[in-house]
Design an enzyme around this catalytic site. Structure first.
Site, mmCIF file in Angstrom:
data_model
loop_
_atom_site.group_PDB
_atom_site.id
_atom_site.type_symbol
_atom_site.label_atom_id
_atom_site.label_comp_id
_atom_site.label_asym_id
_atom_site.label_seq_id
_atom_site.Cartn_x
_atom_site.Cartn_y
_atom_site.Cartn_z
ATOM 1 N N ASP A 149 15.029 7.970 -11.220
ATOM 2 C CA ASP A 149 13.658 8.206 -10.764
ATOM 3 C C ASP A 149 13.355 9.682 -11.036
ATOM 4 O O ASP A 149 13.945 10.566 -10.426
ATOM 5 C CB ASP A 149 13.565 7.864 -9.265
ATOM 6 C CG ASP A 149 12.155 8.034 -8.703
ATOM 7 O OD1 ASP A 149 11.390 8.848 -9.242
ATOM 8 O OD2 ASP A 149 11.843 7.349 -7.706
ATOM 9 N N LYS A 203 2.068 10.771 -8.583
ATOM 10 C CA LYS A 203 2.377 12.162 -8.264
ATOM 11 C C LYS A 203 1.968 13.092 -9.419
ATOM 12 O O LYS A 203 0.800 13.127 -9.753
ATOM 13 C CB LYS A 203 3.861 12.276 -7.901
ATOM 14 C CG LYS A 203 4.366 11.162 -6.951
ATOM 15 C CD LYS A 203 3.779 11.212 -5.554
ATOM 16 C CE LYS A 203 4.032 9.943 -4.747
ATOM 17 N NZ LYS A 203 5.432 9.554 -4.582
ATOM 18 N N TYR A 206 14.233 7.854 -2.173
ATOM 19 C CA TYR A 206 12.881 7.649 -1.652
ATOM 20 C C TYR A 206 12.945 6.484 -0.658
ATOM 21 O O TYR A 206 13.586 5.459 -0.932
ATOM 22 C CB TYR A 206 11.949 7.332 -2.821
ATOM 23 C CG TYR A 206 10.528 7.125 -2.404
ATOM 24 C CD1 TYR A 206 9.729 8.200 -2.017
ATOM 25 C CD2 TYR A 206 9.962 5.858 -2.394
ATOM 26 C CE1 TYR A 206 8.425 8.008 -1.623
ATOM 27 C CE2 TYR A 206 8.644 5.659 -2.002
ATOM 28 C CZ TYR A 206 7.883 6.736 -1.620
ATOM 29 O OH TYR A 206 6.588 6.543 -1.237
ATOM 30 N N ARG A 220 -2.884 -9.212 -17.554
ATOM 31 C CA ARG A 220 -1.565 -9.000 -16.948
ATOM 32 C C ARG A 220 -0.475 -8.846 -18.010
ATOM 33 O O ARG A 220 0.606 -8.331 -17.747
ATOM 34 C CB ARG A 220 -1.221 -10.131 -15.960
ATOM 35 C CG ARG A 220 0.111 -9.937 -15.242
ATOM 36 C CD ARG A 220 0.229 -10.710 -13.918
ATOM 37 N NE ARG A 220 -0.423 -12.002 -13.966
ATOM 38 C CZ ARG A 220 0.059 -13.077 -14.596
ATOM 39 N NH1 ARG A 220 1.214 -13.009 -15.207
ATOM 40 N NH2 ARG A 220 -0.613 -14.207 -14.588
#
Ligand SMILES: *Cc1c(COP(=O)(O)O)cnc(C)c1O
Length: 406
Positions: A188, A213, A116, A63
């Protein structure tokens, strides 16, 4: 393992393949191995102690960092022309951790009125519950942006082009206002990818991506990335990434590293196909309007070539007809996949009024400029004649039905 220098490559085509490469000194593997491990062993207690103290470089626990993930972070930093980057388990993991690392109870955020959907609900609902205030503003209007700033404003968040109408926001304008008022600017950049737009070059502080994407580009991963200064990325990694834990898996990092190698050639084809499809649709008698920044009639056209290298692979169009006609058109498609998401090899088509924006009321849809017949198309890498052929036959079928129904 040694990091190769990743700052020396000038061209994006080279950076997507070589930048930030971690050399496998043991076997010389061309493709960076997937370090599928949860933890890393120490030679002895002293080495463990040194790593925890930050006195010795090296990995501790998955992590907190992983070599495969690190290669992707270094490559993305080079692609966005920033000092560093942090990888996340999803685009929303990147958005939430990046915003929260810069905002606390009592702070104010200036946010674009069109975002978004999940970014909007994160800010509008979750942040509100935790005492982080926000003003949503039309960011094509410079005056409105300035008026939204308050004494407790700390950050400004937006995306460009905006989903689904592809409205373009001036990066330089936002960066300048943020600097004047000491706000952290966060953009973004999912819709453009670093192949078409580098917000850092205009002075934007932090760039977030849904790597799901275009970066990955093959429809088989959910992931996110944030790029920014070494100081900002270190802060995110030591706070909201480490403690909230939305980390990227090494396997997903490897798939994105592979996808990135073809980013520039893919984007070139996406843009070329999208331009041709946009022009076809604009000339079609059953189409009311086409939203695509590559068309001179579009609001964003003047910024193509200025802040965007090309107009991208996504467009939206409105059908002359009603909600049922739009649905009939979608159901008549044979090749284009009815699906949300974007930036994949496959052409993906969705109907915002019944899908991504279905929670909106009729008034909210109107305010967002989303009509009942608006359709968003992520233009894929198929031959453009086949994409147009599919759209054309579905429009013909819809037309025949409209005539029949009267
Ligand atoms: C998809 C998307 C996101 C969210 O990314 P996930 O990987 O689905 O979490 C954020 N912003 C934009 C513009 C997107 O298209």
């Amino acid at each position: 393992m040694a990091d190769s220098k990743h700052t020396n490559f000038k061209h994006i085509e080279t950076k997507t393949i070589h930048a930030g490469k971690i050399r496998d000194e043991q076997f010389g593997a061309l493709s960076t191995p997937i370090y599928q491990t949860s933890t890393f062993t120490f030679e002895n207690v002293q080495q463990g102690a040194n790593r925890f103290m930050g006195e010795e470089a090296g990995y501790i626990y998955g992590r907190l960092g992983n070599p495969t993930v690190r290669e992707l972070e270094q490559r993305m930093a080079a692609l966005e022309s920033t000092e560093d980057a942090a990888a996340f388990g999803s685009g929303m993991g990147a958005v939430s951790a990046t915003l929260l690392a810069n905002l606390k109870n009592g702070d104010h955020l200036v946010a674009s009125s069109a975002l978004y959907g999940c970014s909007f609900s994160l800010i509008n609902h979750i942040f509100a519950d935790y005492g982080i205030e926000a003003t949503f503003v039309d960011m094509t209007d410079e005056k409105a942006v300035r008026n939204a700033i308050k004494p407790n404003s700390k950050a400004i968040f937006f995306e460009t082009p905006i989903n689904p109408n592809l409205v373009v926001i001036d990066l330089q304008m936002v960066a300048d206002i943020a600097k004047e008022h000491n706000l952290v600017s966060i953009c973004d950049n999912t819709f453009m990818s670093p192949a078409l737009q580098n917000p850092a070059e205009f002075g934007i502080d932090l760039i977030v991506h849904s790597a799901t994407k275009y970066l990955n580009g093959h429809g088989d991963v959910i992931a996110g990335i944030t790029c920014g200064s070494a100081e900002q990325i270190e802060n995110i990694k030591l706070t909201t990434l480490k403690d909230m834990g939305a980390v990227m898996s090494p396997n997903d990092a490897w798939l994105i590293i592979r996808g990135l190698k073809t980013l520039s050639v893919r984007i070139e084809r996406h843009c070329k196909n999208a331009q041709t499809v946009a022009e076809f649709l604009q000339a079609h008698p059953r189409i009311k309007k086409v939203d695509y920044p590559g068309l001179p009639s579009h609001q964003g056209y003047p910024l193509v070539g200025k802040q965007m290298k090309a107009a991208g692979g996504i467009l939206a169009f409105e059908i002359k007809g009603n909600f049922d006609d739009a649905v009939y058109f979608m159901n008549s498609l044979k090749m284009c996949s009815i699906a949300v998401s974007l930036g994949d090899a496959e052409s993906l088509i969705q109907h915002p009024a019944s899908m991504t924006h279905s929670p909106y009321t009729e008034e909210e849809l109107k305010a967002a400029g989303i009509s009942q017949t608006l359709i968003r198309l992520s233009v894929g890498l198929e031959h453009v004649d086949d994409i147009i052929g599919d759209l054309s036959q579905a429009l013909d079928k819809m037309n025949a039905r409209i005539k029949q129904v009267g």
